[in-house]
Design an enzyme around this catalytic site. Structure first.
Site, PDB file in Angstrom:
ATOM      1  N   SER A 133       0.764  -1.066  -0.029  1.00 38.12           N
ATOM      2  CA  SER A 133      -0.119   0.339  -0.702  1.00 38.12           C
ATOM      3  C   SER A 133       1.249   0.735   0.167  1.00 38.12           C
ATOM      4  O   SER A 133       1.410   1.294   0.376  1.00 38.12           O
ATOM      5  CB  SER A 133      -1.219  -0.228   1.286  1.00 38.12           C
ATOM      6  OG  SER A 133      -1.151   1.733   1.341  1.00 38.12           O
ATOM      7  N   TYR A 146      -1.249  -0.586  10.370  1.00 30.70           N
ATOM      8  CA  TYR A 146      -1.038  -1.170   8.857  1.00 30.70           C
ATOM      9  C   TYR A 146      -0.034  -0.914   8.449  1.00 30.70           C
ATOM     10  O   TYR A 146       1.053  -1.264   7.586  1.00 30.70           O
ATOM     11  CB  TYR A 146      -2.619  -0.644   9.156  1.00 30.70           C
ATOM     12  CG  TYR A 146      -2.881  -1.180   7.406  1.00 30.70           C
ATOM     13  CD1 TYR A 146      -3.565  -2.628   6.792  1.00 30.70           C
ATOM     14  CD2 TYR A 146      -2.667   0.194   6.191  1.00 30.70           C
ATOM     15  CE1 TYR A 146      -3.669  -2.506   5.780  1.00 30.70           C
ATOM     16  CE2 TYR A 146      -3.227  -0.161   4.897  1.00 30.70           C
ATOM     17  CZ  TYR A 146      -3.424  -1.134   4.471  1.00 30.70           C
ATOM     18  OH  TYR A 146      -3.904  -1.689   3.120  1.00 30.70           O
TER      19      TYR A 146
HETATM   20  N1  LIG Z   1      -8.831  -0.863  -0.323  1.00 29.08           N
HETATM   21  C1  LIG Z   1      -7.972   0.210  -0.027  1.00 29.08           C
HETATM   22  O1  LIG Z   1      -7.775   1.081  -0.672  1.00 29.08           O
HETATM   23  C2  LIG Z   1      -6.882  -0.414   0.103  1.00 29.08           C
HETATM   24  C3  LIG Z   1      -5.412   0.399  -0.181  1.00 29.08           C
HETATM   25  C4  LIG Z   1      -4.253  -0.638   0.233  1.00 29.08           C
HETATM   26  C5  LIG Z   1      -3.953  -1.487  -0.054  1.00 29.08           C
HETATM   27  N2  LIG Z   1      -5.162  -2.564  -0.273  1.00 29.08           N
HETATM   28  C6  LIG Z   1      -3.939  -3.829   0.090  1.00 29.08           C
HETATM   29  O2  LIG Z   1      -4.835  -4.685  -0.730  1.00 29.08           O
HETATM   30  C7  LIG Z   1      -5.270  -5.701  -0.363  1.00 29.08           C
HETATM   31  C8  LIG Z   1      -6.298  -6.277  -0.785  1.00 29.08           C
HETATM   32  O3  LIG Z   1      -7.557  -5.494  -0.218  1.00 29.08           O
HETATM   33  P1  LIG Z   1      -9.512  -5.402   0.333  1.00 29.08           P
HETATM   34  O4  LIG Z   1      -9.152  -3.292  -0.200  1.00 29.08           O
HETATM   35  O5  LIG Z   1      -9.264  -5.708  -1.605  1.00 29.08           O
HETATM   36  O6  LIG Z   1     -10.102  -5.735   1.237  1.00 29.08           O
HETATM   37  P2  LIG Z   1     -10.521  -6.920   1.218  1.00 29.08           P
HETATM   38  O7  LIG Z   1     -12.077  -6.458   0.044  1.00 29.08           O
HETATM   39  O8  LIG Z   1     -11.168  -6.419   2.818  1.00 29.08           O
HETATM   40  O9  LIG Z   1     -10.085  -8.211   0.408  1.00 29.08           O
HETATM   41  C9  LIG Z   1      -9.233  -8.481   1.610  1.00 29.08           C
HETATM   42  C10 LIG Z   1      -8.998 -10.219   1.289  1.00 29.08           C
HETATM   43  O10 LIG Z   1      -8.061 -10.497   2.495  1.00 29.08           O
HETATM   44  C11 LIG Z   1      -9.002 -11.594   2.520  1.00 29.08           C
HETATM   45  N3  LIG Z   1      -8.210 -12.304   3.829  1.00 29.08           N
HETATM   46  C12 LIG Z   1      -8.514 -11.374   4.794  1.00 29.08           C
HETATM   47  N4  LIG Z   1      -7.455 -11.974   6.441  1.00 29.08           N
HETATM   48  C13 LIG Z   1      -7.579 -12.943   6.200  1.00 29.08           C
HETATM   49  C14 LIG Z   1      -7.484 -14.517   6.029  1.00 29.08           C
HETATM   50  N5  LIG Z   1      -6.304 -14.695   6.879  1.00 29.08           N
HETATM   51  N6  LIG Z   1      -6.806 -15.544   5.169  1.00 29.08           N
HETATM   52  C15 LIG Z   1      -7.053 -15.716   4.084  1.00 29.08           C
HETATM   53  N7  LIG Z   1      -7.267 -14.078   3.836  1.00 29.08           N
HETATM   54  C16 LIG Z   1      -7.856 -13.933   4.221  1.00 29.08           C
HETATM   55  C17 LIG Z   1     -10.531 -11.563   3.093  1.00 29.08           C
HETATM   56  O11 LIG Z   1     -11.104 -12.545   2.577  1.00 29.08           O
HETATM   57  P3  LIG Z   1     -11.353 -13.572   3.606  1.00 29.08           P
HETATM   58  O12 LIG Z   1     -12.315 -12.359   4.616  1.00 29.08           O
HETATM   59  O13 LIG Z   1     -12.707 -14.295   3.259  1.00 29.08           O
HETATM   60  O14 LIG Z   1     -10.856 -14.376   4.348  1.00 29.08           O
HETATM   61  C18 LIG Z   1     -10.215 -10.964   0.838  1.00 29.08           C
HETATM   62  O15 LIG Z   1     -10.124 -11.646  -0.144  1.00 29.08           O
HETATM   63  C19 LIG Z   1      -4.805  -5.982   0.694  1.00 29.08           C
HETATM   64  O16 LIG Z   1      -3.809  -6.482   1.047  1.00 29.08           O
HETATM   65  C20 LIG Z   1      -4.822  -4.517   1.245  1.00 29.08           C
HETATM   66  O17 LIG Z   1      -3.808  -4.106   2.403  1.00 29.08           O
HETATM   67  C21 LIG Z   1      -6.005  -2.082  -0.241  1.00 29.08           C
END
Ligand SMILES: NC(=O)c1ccc[n+]([C@@H]2O[C@H](COP(=O)([O-])OP(=O)(O)OC[C@H]3O[C@@H](n4cnc5c(N)ncnc54)[C@H](OP(=O)(O)O)[C@@H]3O)[C@@H](O)[C@H]2O)c1
Length: 244
Positions: A133, A146
């Protein structure tokens, strides 16, 4: 690099960026396996086009079994995308929440890396895509836990890129800005330049095809990524001081 025919494992694909990326890579001809904890969400996404391998990445033995199953189902592994992540805003410093970030974002990523690196080394090829991120580039209040894990991911992925290069393995670091997903839906602060998950997925797929080492998006956040490290520490603290 063509994505057609590549065997891709996306970890963290039950929602958000990982789910959208699974769709984009499938549309570009990749063979995709999807993992996360919520099996029903994975099955809804996968239909009969993708392999579904539920796993909790905090369980190292389960991740090893899942990697084995993915390789069996896809007939090998060319690309792994590590998108699973955890975010909670800290209002007070809280060691338990800090640990939760470490468990998912760092140890969880390490468990996945341990499961795939030996296979890729044996094959003499592979691409590891880690979703970090822009929050890992400088410290911001509320993101102490985070941001620390995201900064550590950036360092970890860079070290792996250097070390694994001679083994034929490339490492891609993705630093998204704000993306409209479950992770951000309850945030109560401004999220400038936010993009949708499908837009984020396209940027990531394009970056993999172009063999970029680091993918930062949207462009405004790429500018931020270039400038942020140049801001002196005291000025940074003044710029982002919380309002009373
Ligand atoms: N959204 C943003 O603004 C943003 C910005 C920068 C970076 N990111 C990064 O992008 C990535 C994806 O995030 P997102 O925004 O797509 O959020 P999200 O929709 O909440 O997706 C997170 C994913 O991680 C999985 N997960 C969480 N804990 C887990 C575990 N213990 N074992 C296996 N899977 C797990 C969740 O699935 P389950 O709950 O089904 O396990 C879900 O599929 C993350 O690394 C986040 O830090 C996001």
């Amino acid at each position: 690099m063509e994505l057609t025919g590549r065997r891709v494992w996306i970890v963290g694909a039950s929602s958000g960026i990982g789910a959208a990326l699974a769709g984009v890579l499938d549309a570009r001809g990749a063979h995709v396996a999807v993992s996360a904890r919520r099996e029903s969400a994975l099955r809804d996404l996968a239909g009969d086009r993708m392999a579904v391998v539920p796993v909790d990445i905090t369980d190292a033995a389960a991740v090893r079994r899942a990697a084995h199953q993915v390789v069996e189902e896809l007939g090998g592994l060319d690309i792994v995308v590590l998108s699973a992540g955890y975010w909670k805003q800290l209002t007070e410093f809280d060691a338990e929440s800090f640990q939760q970030h470490l468990d998912v974002n760092l140890s969880g990523m390490a468990n996945c890396l341990e499961a795939v690196i030996p296979r890729m080394q044996a094959a003499g090829a592979g691409i590891i895509v880690g979703i970090s991120s822009v929050a890992g580039l400088r410290g911001l209040p509320g993101a102490e836990a985070y941001g620390a894990t995201k900064a550590a991911q950036i360092n970890l992925l860079e070290a792996l890129r250097v070390g694994l290069q001679p083994k034929g393995i490339d490492v891609v670091t993705v630093c998204p800005g704000f993306v409209d997903t479950e992770m951000t839906e309850t945030n109560q602060f401004p999220m400038p330049f936010m993009v949708t998950a499908p837009v984020a997925a396209r940027m990531i797929a394009d970056g993999i095809e172009k063999q970029k080492a680091r993918i930062v998006f949207p462009w405004q956040m790429e500018v931020f990524a270039q400038l942020a490290p140049l801001v002196p520490d005291r000025l940074w603290a003044r710029l982002f001081r919380p309002k009373k």
